[in-house]
Enzyme design. Structure first.
Site, PDB file in Angstrom:
ATOM      1  CD  GLU A  18      68.607  15.559  43.009  1.00 55.81           C
ATOM      2  OE1 GLU A  18      68.477  14.369  43.314  1.00 55.81           O
ATOM      3  OE2 GLU A  18      69.682  16.054  42.618  1.00 55.81           O
TER       4      GLU A  18
ATOM      5  CE1 TYR B  76      71.259  12.351  46.901  1.00 55.89           C
ATOM      6  CE2 TYR B  76      69.114  12.316  45.817  1.00 55.89           C
ATOM      7  CZ  TYR B  76      70.482  12.520  45.767  1.00 55.89           C
ATOM      8  OH  TYR B  76      71.066  12.920  44.601  1.00 55.89           O
TER       9      TYR B  76
ATOM     10  CG  ASP C 230      74.188   9.392  44.685  1.00 58.91           C
ATOM     11  OD1 ASP C 230      75.348   9.254  45.147  1.00 58.91           O
ATOM     12  OD2 ASP C 230      73.971   9.535  43.476  1.00 58.91           O
TER      13      ASP C 230
ATOM     14  CB  CYS D 176      84.321   4.805  41.853  1.00 63.29           C
ATOM     15  SG  CYS D 176      84.683   3.721  43.247  1.00 63.29           S
TER      16      CYS D 176
ATOM     17  CB  CYS E  71      91.289   1.490  39.523  1.00 64.26           C
ATOM     18  SG  CYS E  71      90.036   0.645  40.526  1.00 64.26           S
TER      19      CYS E  71
ATOM     20  CB  CYS F 255      91.688   4.001  46.481  1.00 67.04           C
ATOM     21  SG  CYS F 255      90.311   2.829  46.594  1.00 67.04           S
TER      22      CYS F 255
END
Length: 295
Positions: free
Chosen positions: A41, A124, A142, A195, A202, A211
């Protein structure tokens, strides 16, 4: 507004099934030991996965526990960080390892408040460590996850620059009762490889039928487009050049060797001063420059 319960179950099932079949094999997913997750991280903050991968395993081989890193010198830590960028992250990870040894018997804490008290750990990062390392149930937001939720539920191209209360409430309403760590990883992965910000695929999306952005005809966002970070000629580039000289040297460096890597003297001196202030660079007793805080 969160989807209806039936739609929510469908969304959870589809996204997690897609993830199980399509996820990238990443070392911090294959082995979710808390220290490995924490290191990943820190490294992944503002740095692409491809740049982190070569450094991650080498780092863990050298410092497999917080205690191992805590015993290292700052010069060793910055040297191993290499060209990942934002070297203060390495500095903060080093400091966090020392706090973990001092206050938590050398084990990464599970508690969110304890995680937030560590150097370099914000909302986060604490949520990600709690979720991925300990299977905790926390909201992991995120950039990729925020974009997925903005399009899927809110029907907008991209979220605002800063996380809003409405976003947090939406993320909380979408969080499944079980396997929250899988949901977090799956939505993150969906945003990273399908995405995407500029060219979303898509046709490959497992929940395209749900969506809201697609249903609305893919309207362009009314929010100002985020500016790309400049690099050429910036203080960041100058600091990077100076740090590179010190990383590659196997001995203390005299000032003239630093002077030749950046042509603008005022900027170079300002950046060198800032590196000294940040303790990323230090001076020896005889006026030579070395990596780290000189510990």
């Amino acid at each position: 507004m969160a989807p209806a319960q039936s739609d929510l179950k469908f969304t959870h099932t589809r996204i997690r099934a897609w993830f199980y079949e399509n996820q990238r094999r990443l070392p911090w997913r294959d082995d979710r030991a808390p220290w490995r997750v924490m290191v990943s991280e820190f490294m992944l903050q503002q740095t692409p996965v491809a740049r982190v991968l070569p450094v991650f395993e080498t780092w863990l081989e050298r410092w497999p526990t917080p205690a191992d890193l805590a015993n290292a010198s700052s010069a060793e830590v910055l040297q191993a960080w290499g060209r990942l960028g934002y070297p203060r992250r390495a500095q903060r990870l080093h400091e966090a390892a020392r706090v973990i040894v001092r206050d938590h018997d050398g084990a990464v804490p599970n508690d969110l408040d304890a995680l937030l008290a560590l150097p370099g750990v914000g909302d986060y990062t604490a949520a990600a460590i709690h979720t991925f390392a300990f299977d905790g149930r926390a909201i992991v937001l995120d950039t990729n996850v925020r974009r997925v939720f903005a399009r899927l539920v809110a029907g907008v191209e991209r979220p605002s620059a800063s996380i809003t209360r409405a976003e947090r409430d939406l993320a909380a309403s979408l969080l499944p009762a079980e396997d929250a760590h899988v949901w977090a990883a799956a939505t993150m992965e969906l945003g990273a490889v399908v995405c995407t910000a500029r060219t979303p695929d898509c046709a490959a999306c497992p929940v395209r039928e749900m969506c809201a952005w697609r249903a609305a005809g893919y309207p362009e966002s009314e929010l100002p487009k985020p500016r790309g970070q400049a690099w050429a000629g910036t203080d960041r580039q100058c600091r990077g050049r100076l740090m590179a000289v010190l990383r590659e040297a196997d001995q203390p460096v005299p000032k003239p060797l630093l002077d030749v890597v950046w042509p603008h003297a005022d900027q170079r001196e300002r950046c060198l001063d800032s590196l000294l202030d940040d303790e990323l660079v230090s001076l020896t007793a005889d006026g030579l420059f070395v990596l780290g805080a000189g510990d």
